[in-house]
Design an enzyme around this catalytic site. Structure first.
Site, PDB file in Angstrom:
ATOM      1  N   ARG A 161       1.904  14.559   6.655  1.00  8.35           N
ATOM      2  CA  ARG A 161       2.688  14.938   7.836  1.00  8.35           C
ATOM      3  C   ARG A 161       4.186  15.076   7.564  1.00  8.35           C
ATOM      4  O   ARG A 161       4.930  15.547   8.408  1.00  8.35           O
ATOM      5  CB  ARG A 161       2.452  13.914   8.970  1.00  8.35           C
ATOM      6  N   GLU A 220      -8.977   1.015  15.911  1.00  8.94           N
ATOM      7  CA  GLU A 220      -8.181   2.210  15.634  1.00  8.94           C
ATOM      8  C   GLU A 220      -8.291   3.183  16.806  1.00  8.94           C
ATOM      9  O   GLU A 220      -9.328   3.254  17.477  1.00  8.94           O
ATOM     10  CB  GLU A 220      -8.677   2.880  14.348  1.00  8.94           C
ATOM     11  N   GLN A 257      -5.570   3.623  -6.836  1.00  4.72           N
ATOM     12  CA  GLN A 257      -6.660   3.911  -5.895  1.00  4.72           C
ATOM     13  C   GLN A 257      -6.899   5.415  -6.032  1.00  4.72           C
ATOM     14  O   GLN A 257      -6.176   6.226  -5.446  1.00  4.72           O
ATOM     15  CB  GLN A 257      -6.256   3.549  -4.453  1.00  4.72           C
ATOM     16  N   ASN A 312      59.032   7.878  -7.729  1.00  4.92           N
ATOM     17  CA  ASN A 312      58.810   8.871  -6.687  1.00  4.92           C
ATOM     18  C   ASN A 312      58.365  10.178  -7.320  1.00  4.92           C
ATOM     19  O   ASN A 312      59.065  10.736  -8.157  1.00  4.92           O
ATOM     20  CB  ASN A 312      60.101   9.090  -5.891  1.00  4.92           C
ATOM     21  N   ALA A 357      56.955  16.593  -4.172  1.00  7.80           N
ATOM     22  CA  ALA A 357      55.889  17.476  -3.700  1.00  7.80           C
ATOM     23  C   ALA A 357      55.499  18.486  -4.768  1.00  7.80           C
ATOM     24  O   ALA A 357      56.345  19.017  -5.482  1.00  7.80           O
ATOM     25  CB  ALA A 357      56.366  18.211  -2.452  1.00  7.80           C
ATOM     26  N   LEU A 372       0.837  -1.198   0.000  1.00  9.68           N
ATOM     27  CA  LEU A 372       0.000   0.000   0.000  1.00  9.68           C
ATOM     28  C   LEU A 372       0.874   1.251   0.000  1.00  9.68           C
ATOM     29  O   LEU A 372       1.721   1.424   0.868  1.00  9.68           O
ATOM     30  CB  LEU A 372      -0.918   0.013   1.231  1.00  9.68           C
TER      31      LEU A 372
HETATM   32  C1  UD1 Z   1      -2.613   1.954   9.933  1.00  9.31           C
HETATM   33  C2  UD1 Z   1      -3.538   0.923  10.589  1.00  9.31           C
HETATM   34  C3  UD1 Z   1      -3.218   0.859  12.080  1.00  9.31           C
HETATM   35  C4  UD1 Z   1      -1.742   0.523  12.284  1.00  9.31           C
HETATM   36  C5  UD1 Z   1      -0.869   1.517  11.547  1.00  9.31           C
HETATM   37  C6  UD1 Z   1       0.567   1.026  11.592  1.00  9.31           C
HETATM   38  C7  UD1 Z   1      -5.644   0.930   9.387  1.00  9.31           C
HETATM   39  C8  UD1 Z   1      -7.053   1.389   9.366  1.00  9.31           C
HETATM   40  N1  UD1 Z   1      -4.884   1.342  10.412  1.00  9.31           N
HETATM   41  O1  UD1 Z   1      -2.940   3.227  10.445  1.00  9.31           O
HETATM   42  O2  UD1 Z   1      -4.000  -0.127  12.712  1.00  9.31           O
HETATM   43  O3  UD1 Z   1      -1.439   0.526  13.680  1.00  9.31           O
HETATM   44  O4  UD1 Z   1      -1.250   1.596  10.163  1.00  9.31           O
HETATM   45  O5  UD1 Z   1       1.426   1.976  11.013  1.00  9.31           O
HETATM   46  O6  UD1 Z   1      -5.248   0.182   8.504  1.00  9.31           O
HETATM   47  N2  UD1 Z   1      -2.963   3.803   2.304  1.00  9.31           N
HETATM   48  C9  UD1 Z   1      -3.475   3.628   1.040  1.00  9.31           C
HETATM   49  N3  UD1 Z   1      -4.715   4.060   0.760  1.00  9.31           N
HETATM   50  C10 UD1 Z   1      -5.519   4.649   1.677  1.00  9.31           C
HETATM   51  C11 UD1 Z   1      -4.987   4.843   2.988  1.00  9.31           C
HETATM   52  C12 UD1 Z   1      -3.722   4.407   3.268  1.00  9.31           C
HETATM   53  O7  UD1 Z   1      -2.794   3.101   0.159  1.00  9.31           O
HETATM   54  O8  UD1 Z   1      -6.647   5.001   1.340  1.00  9.31           O
HETATM   55  C13 UD1 Z   1      -1.599   3.323   2.615  1.00  9.31           C
HETATM   56  C14 UD1 Z   1      -0.629   4.403   3.028  1.00  9.31           C
HETATM   57  O9  UD1 Z   1       0.095   4.880   1.907  1.00  9.31           O
HETATM   58  C15 UD1 Z   1       0.289   3.648   3.995  1.00  9.31           C
HETATM   59  C16 UD1 Z   1      -0.613   2.597   4.604  1.00  9.31           C
HETATM   60  O10 UD1 Z   1      -1.702   2.452   3.721  1.00  9.31           O
HETATM   61  O11 UD1 Z   1       1.336   2.997   3.296  1.00  9.31           O
HETATM   62  C17 UD1 Z   1      -1.094   2.985   5.996  1.00  9.31           C
HETATM   63  O12 UD1 Z   1      -1.861   4.159   5.922  1.00  9.31           O
HETATM   64  P1  UD1 Z   1      -1.875   5.240   7.069  1.00  9.31           P
HETATM   65  O13 UD1 Z   1      -2.835   6.294   6.728  1.00  9.31           O
HETATM   66  O14 UD1 Z   1      -0.485   5.660   7.389  1.00  9.31           O
HETATM   67  O15 UD1 Z   1      -2.486   4.354   8.271  1.00  9.31           O
HETATM   68  P2  UD1 Z   1      -2.375   4.629   9.803  1.00  9.31           P
HETATM   69  O16 UD1 Z   1      -3.333   5.679  10.196  1.00  9.31           O
HETATM   70  O17 UD1 Z   1      -0.963   4.826  10.176  1.00  9.31           O
HETATM   71 CA    CA Z   2       1.030   5.011   8.881  1.00 15.23          CA
END
Ligand code: UD1
Ligand code: CA
Length: 455
Positions: A15, A154, A73, A376, A379, A8
């Site tokens: 942030r 969550e 996505q 050699n 310098a 993903l």
């Molecule tokens: C997520 C988990 C949480 C876990 C944490 C660990 C969920 C709902 N929560 O939260 O339980 O403790 O990771 O780091 O899964 N992404 C997509 N599409 C989206 C949203 C996110 O591809 O629509 C990808 C982001 O790029 C990232 C990953 O999914 O690589 C996690 O997404 P992020 O928004 O960072 O999730 P957290 O809130 O950290």
């Molecule tokens: Ca994350």
């Protein structure tokens, strides 16, 4: 058993406060997503899919070398929604394995992941969890009385008791394709973030009377990157791990915390490394070599029992056995030093091949040059290799002696055994065993009166 991997990477990474996509930020010089790709390919997946958002041109460019199936996505409606986009593309039997990784969790080891895969022998879904002191921001792992996993809640949806739980979701899971599909079909976005949470699959699959297990890994391995501070933490964990491997393999470091490592580095036992050294692979360093403080070495091969003194900068070079370099030597690309060569302070070399036993001890520039054995170079000798338009070669033979402050105007050749008097400007071939000198004759004017300041 066929393994398919979904990574993903569609999140926006707000942030990070950066114009660069989050997953292209680097740890040890390599993007977060490439760290994850390398770990994933080590597991030999049948299919590897990466879910991306709009505007992924740079990410795709950077990952062009990997055989990835890209899945769009278009809107970021949550991690569950992201997996829903990828799942229909997996062409495999319902009992095949699907491993879900996050592109912003770069330090997981393939060992940990194959351990997680092993859990599927007796379960339909296996979670990777970790224990943390501060669970802020993570999904909490809720277990029932017999301590089997019930759900992931969550943070924003958790009551205060659940928020106290310190076992949290790393985000990484592996499941049977069929079970995952059923779980995903049951998701809704009825939660604090109005997103389709992948984590809700756990409770959904559980309701289907399917088995869920969890194993945990050290928190350093599963550290995710959401902010610059977390990126820096991940870098520290990565560096600590790499240094530990070197220390374990018989390399000493006088101040390990200050040694920076990047890329593929092969160092034999009994190499010692001083403080504040930066090593950038690909790099190989043979046994018994010492690298003193404040030295930077990249893309080079260093032989045995060589001494590299402080403040050297070595790039794209090959250094032989028992050489001695620096302090303050600058070894530029395509330098090849045979064994027992000495390159002293404030010497710069480039496209130079220097045979064994030869010394260039002080303040010289050796570029586009070839030097024989036991020669050699005095310098302040300069190879004048550039005429303002083209570069030219300087060829120096064996047992040559070049006096200090000599300019060798290339193209030029100095044959074996020749001697060049100090302060010469050499523009023509110097034959073997001859003396060449081109300085102006010295004049003496006795009782010289220096000019006096006019009042
Ligand atoms: C997520 C988990 C949480 C876990 C944490 C660990 C969920 C709902 N929560 O939260 O339980 O403790 O990771 O780091 O899964 N992404 C997509 N599409 C989206 C949203 C996110 O591809 O629509 C990808 C982001 O790029 C990232 C990953 O999914 O690589 C996690 O997404 P992020 O928004 O960072 O999730 P957290 O809130 O950290
Ligand atoms: Ca994350």
């Amino acid at each position: 058993m066929a393994l398919n991997v979904i990574i993903l990477a569609a999140g926006k990474g707000t942030r990070m406060r950066s114009t660069t996509a989050k997953v292209l930020h680097t740890v040890a010089g390599q993007s977060l997503i490439e760290h994850v790709l390398q770990t994933a390919y080590a597991l030999n997946p049948t299919q590897l899919l990466v879910v991306h958002g709009n505007d992924a041109r740079e990410i795709k460019e950077q990952c062009a070398a990997y055989p990835i199936e890209w899945v769009l996505q278009a809107e970021q409606c949550g991690t569950g929604h992201a997996v829903q986009q990828a799942l229909p593309k997996i062409k495999a039997a319902d009992n095949s394995q699907v491993l879900i990784l996050y592109a912003d969790v770069p330090l997981l080891s393939s060992n940990t992941l194959s351990g997680l895969q092993g859990q599927l022998a007796e379960a339909d879904l296996a979670l990777l969890t970790m224990q943390v002191n501060d669970p802020t921001g993570y999904g909490r792992i809720v277990r029932d009385a017999d301590s089997s996993v019930q759900a992931i809640i969550e943070e924003r949806d958790a009551d205060s008791a659940t928020q106290q739980i310190k076992e949290v979701n790393t985000g990484i899971m592996v499941a049977r394709l069929g079970a995952l599909r059923e779980g995903l079909a049951l998701l809704n976005n009825d939660n604090a973030q109005a997103e389709f949470y992948l984590t809700d699959c756990v409770a959904a699959i559980k309701q289907q009377a399917k088995k869920i297990t969890a194993i945990s890994c050290p928190a350093e391995e599963a550290q995710g990157v959401n902010s610059r501070a977390q990126l820096a933490m991940v870098e520290v964990h990565y560096q600590t791990r790499q240094r530990q491997q070197l220390l374990d393999s018989g390399i000493s470091m006088s101040d390990p915390a200050t040694v920076y490592l990047q890329g593929e580095i092969n160092i034999e036992a009994d190499v010692s490394i001083g403080p504040c050294v930066e090593l950038i692979g690909p790099l190989s360093i043979a046994a018994g070599t010492h690298i003193a403080s404040h030295t930077v070495i990249s893309n080079s091969r260093i032989g045995q029992n060589t001494k590299i003194h402080s403040f050297c900068h070595i790039e794209d070079a090959t250094i032989g056995d028992r050489c001695e370099l620096g302090p303050y030597a600058r070894i530029r690309p395509q330098t090849e030093l045979a064994s027992d060569v000495k390159i002293g302070n404030f010497v710069e070399t480039k496209k130079a091949s220097i045979a064994s036993g030869t010394k260039v001890n002080h303040l010289s520039y050796v570029g586009d040059a070839q030097i024989g054995v036991n020669t050699n170079i005095g310098a302040g000798t300069i190879c004048c290799n550039y005429d303002g338009a083209n570069k030219h070669q300087t060829i120096i033979g064996d047992n040559v002696f070049i006096g200090s402050d000599t300019q060798l105007v290339a193209p030029v050749e100095i044959e074996n055994g020749a001697t060049i008097a100090a302060g010469s400007t050499i523009t023509k071939k110097v034959p073997a065993d001859s003396l060449a000198l081109s300085r102006a004759k010295q004049m003496i004017i006795n009782a010289w009166q220096r000019p006096k300041k006019s009042k």
